[in-house]
Design a protein around this motif. Structure first.
Motif, PDB file in Angstrom:
ATOM      1  N   HIS A 121      99.150  25.145  18.672  1.00  0.00           N
ATOM      2  CA  HIS A 121     100.556  25.542  18.607  1.00  0.00           C
ATOM      3  C   HIS A 121     100.727  27.024  18.924  1.00  0.00           C
ATOM      4  O   HIS A 121      99.839  27.837  18.645  1.00  0.00           O
ATOM      5  CB  HIS A 121     101.109  25.258  17.206  1.00  0.00           C
ATOM      6  CG  HIS A 121     100.945  23.838  16.787  1.00  0.00           C
ATOM      7  ND1 HIS A 121     101.749  22.828  17.236  1.00  0.00           N
ATOM      8  CD2 HIS A 121     100.019  23.247  15.997  1.00  0.00           C
ATOM      9  CE1 HIS A 121     101.350  21.681  16.726  1.00  0.00           C
ATOM     10  NE2 HIS A 121     100.294  21.907  15.968  1.00  0.00           N
ATOM     11  N   GLU A 122     101.882  27.359  19.491  1.00  0.00           N
ATOM     12  CA  GLU A 122     102.230  28.765  19.711  1.00  0.00           C
ATOM     13  C   GLU A 122     102.289  29.442  18.340  1.00  0.00           C
ATOM     14  O   GLU A 122     102.677  28.836  17.346  1.00  0.00           O
ATOM     15  CB  GLU A 122     103.595  28.891  20.399  1.00  0.00           C
ATOM     16  CG  GLU A 122     103.665  28.248  21.758  1.00  0.00           C
ATOM     17  CD  GLU A 122     103.355  29.184  22.921  1.00  0.00           C
ATOM     18  OE1 GLU A 122     103.305  30.413  22.711  1.00  0.00           O
ATOM     19  OE2 GLU A 122     103.169  28.669  24.032  1.00  0.00           O
ATOM     20  N   MET A 168      93.660  28.136  15.951  1.00  0.00           N
ATOM     21  CA  MET A 168      92.904  26.946  15.555  1.00  0.00           C
ATOM     22  C   MET A 168      91.426  27.281  15.709  1.00  0.00           C
ATOM     23  O   MET A 168      91.016  27.871  16.710  1.00  0.00           O
ATOM     24  CB  MET A 168      93.274  25.769  16.454  1.00  0.00           C
ATOM     25  CG  MET A 168      92.500  24.517  16.177  1.00  0.00           C
ATOM     26  SD  MET A 168      93.023  23.211  17.319  1.00  0.00           S
ATOM     27  CE  MET A 168      91.942  21.902  16.776  1.00  0.00           C
ATOM     28  N   LEU A 169      90.626  26.905  14.739  1.00  0.00           N
ATOM     29  CA  LEU A 169      89.191  27.173  14.760  1.00  0.00           C
ATOM     30  C   LEU A 169      88.425  25.961  15.253  1.00  0.00           C
ATOM     31  O   LEU A 169      88.646  24.842  14.775  1.00  0.00           O
ATOM     32  CB  LEU A 169      88.706  27.550  13.357  1.00  0.00           C
ATOM     33  CG  LEU A 169      87.218  27.806  13.192  1.00  0.00           C
ATOM     34  CD1 LEU A 169      86.786  29.030  13.993  1.00  0.00           C
ATOM     35  CD2 LEU A 169      86.872  27.980  11.722  1.00  0.00           C
ATOM     36  N   VAL A 170      87.520  26.180  16.213  1.00  0.00           N
ATOM     37  CA  VAL A 170      86.584  25.142  16.661  1.00  0.00           C
ATOM     38  C   VAL A 170      85.187  25.765  16.689  1.00  0.00           C
ATOM     39  O   VAL A 170      85.049  26.985  16.704  1.00  0.00           O
ATOM     40  CB  VAL A 170      86.957  24.569  18.056  1.00  0.00           C
ATOM     41  CG1 VAL A 170      88.315  23.900  18.015  1.00  0.00           C
ATOM     42  CG2 VAL A 170      86.907  25.643  19.130  1.00  0.00           C
ATOM     43  N   LEU A 221      91.145  29.259  19.078  1.00  0.00           N
ATOM     44  CA  LEU A 221      92.032  28.805  20.148  1.00  0.00           C
ATOM     45  C   LEU A 221      93.452  29.235  19.838  1.00  0.00           C
ATOM     46  O   LEU A 221      93.896  29.149  18.690  1.00  0.00           O
ATOM     47  CB  LEU A 221      91.998  27.285  20.274  1.00  0.00           C
ATOM     48  CG  LEU A 221      90.673  26.621  20.593  1.00  0.00           C
ATOM     49  CD1 LEU A 221      90.851  25.109  20.617  1.00  0.00           C
ATOM     50  CD2 LEU A 221      90.127  27.108  21.914  1.00  0.00           C
ATOM     51  N   PHE A 222      94.144  29.679  20.859  1.00  0.00           N
ATOM     52  CA  PHE A 222      95.546  30.081  20.729  1.00  0.00           C
ATOM     53  C   PHE A 222      96.308  29.569  21.935  1.00  0.00           C
ATOM     54  O   PHE A 222      95.729  29.345  22.992  1.00  0.00           O
ATOM     55  CB  PHE A 222      95.679  31.609  20.691  1.00  0.00           C
ATOM     56  CG  PHE A 222      94.988  32.253  19.529  1.00  0.00           C
ATOM     57  CD1 PHE A 222      95.620  32.349  18.307  1.00  0.00           C
ATOM     58  CD2 PHE A 222      93.715  32.760  19.667  1.00  0.00           C
ATOM     59  CE1 PHE A 222      94.985  32.943  17.233  1.00  0.00           C
ATOM     60  CE2 PHE A 222      93.063  33.369  18.601  1.00  0.00           C
ATOM     61  CZ  PHE A 222      93.707  33.459  17.383  1.00  0.00           C
ATOM     62  N   LYS A 223      97.624  29.438  21.769  1.00  0.00           N
ATOM     63  CA  LYS A 223      98.481  29.096  22.892  1.00  0.00           C
ATOM     64  C   LYS A 223      99.492  30.224  23.044  1.00  0.00           C
ATOM     65  O   LYS A 223     100.142  30.624  22.076  1.00  0.00           O
ATOM     66  CB  LYS A 223      99.200  27.768  22.653  1.00  0.00           C
ATOM     67  CG  LYS A 223      99.917  27.249  23.888  1.00  0.00           C
ATOM     68  CD  LYS A 223     100.710  25.993  23.595  1.00  0.00           C
ATOM     69  CE  LYS A 223      99.829  24.797  23.413  1.00  0.00           C
ATOM     70  NZ  LYS A 223     100.598  23.553  23.218  1.00  0.00           N
ATOM     71  N   LYS A 246      92.950  32.944  11.844  1.00  0.00           N
ATOM     72  CA  LYS A 246      93.984  33.018  10.810  1.00  0.00           C
ATOM     73  C   LYS A 246      94.897  34.230  11.006  1.00  0.00           C
ATOM     74  O   LYS A 246      95.759  34.500  10.185  1.00  0.00           O
ATOM     75  CB  LYS A 246      93.350  33.089   9.430  1.00  0.00           C
ATOM     76  CG  LYS A 246      92.651  31.804   9.060  1.00  0.00           C
ATOM     77  CD  LYS A 246      92.194  31.837   7.624  1.00  0.00           C
ATOM     78  CE  LYS A 246      91.543  30.514   7.301  1.00  0.00           C
ATOM     79  NZ  LYS A 246      92.086  29.898   6.132  1.00  0.00           N
ATOM     80  N   GLY A 247      94.690  34.968  12.101  1.00  0.00           N
ATOM     81  CA  GLY A 247      95.456  36.177  12.347  1.00  0.00           C
ATOM     82  C   GLY A 247      96.905  35.908  12.724  1.00  0.00           C
ATOM     83  O   GLY A 247      97.259  34.831  13.201  1.00  0.00           O
TER      84      GLY A 247
END
Length: 105
Positions: free
Chosen positions: A14-15, A19-21, A30-32, A54-55
């Protein structure tokens, strides 16, 4: 030839939220941003905390929640300080989000 591995579904990212992988034992955030998925190391270059996912996200900038260092998720380059985090190539194939597996050191 680069090898890509599926890490998520596009709908899961999500914007304005990371997300952690984990790929081969390495934590990747991961970021959008503007509809495009970006992948950077989850480990902040400042004091090596694994918290970038988590930023706080503002546009394409993510702020480490530990000490406030900021990174451009498109490049991995720090916008505060001289830090840089690793960046990973991302492909989307349909709904699959795939990350390039880095060559071993």
């Amino acid at each position: 030839m680069p090898e890509f591995v599926k890490v998520a579904r596009l709908a899961e990212i999500h914007e304005r939220r990371g997300m952690l992988v984990t790929v081969d034992g390495e934590e990747i955030a991961l970021f959008k941003c503007d509809g495009e998925v970006h992948a950077i190391s989850n480990v902040c270059a400042h004091q090596h905390f694994s918290m970038l996912h988590k930023g706080e996200v503002d546009g394409c900038i993510v702020t480490c929640p530990m000490h406030g260092w900021k990174y451009d998720m498109r490049t991995g380059k720090g916008t505060t300080g001289d830090g840089r985090v690793a960046r990973f190539r991302v492909r989307t194939v349909g709904e699959a989000v795939m990350i390039e597996i880095p060559d071993p050191p």
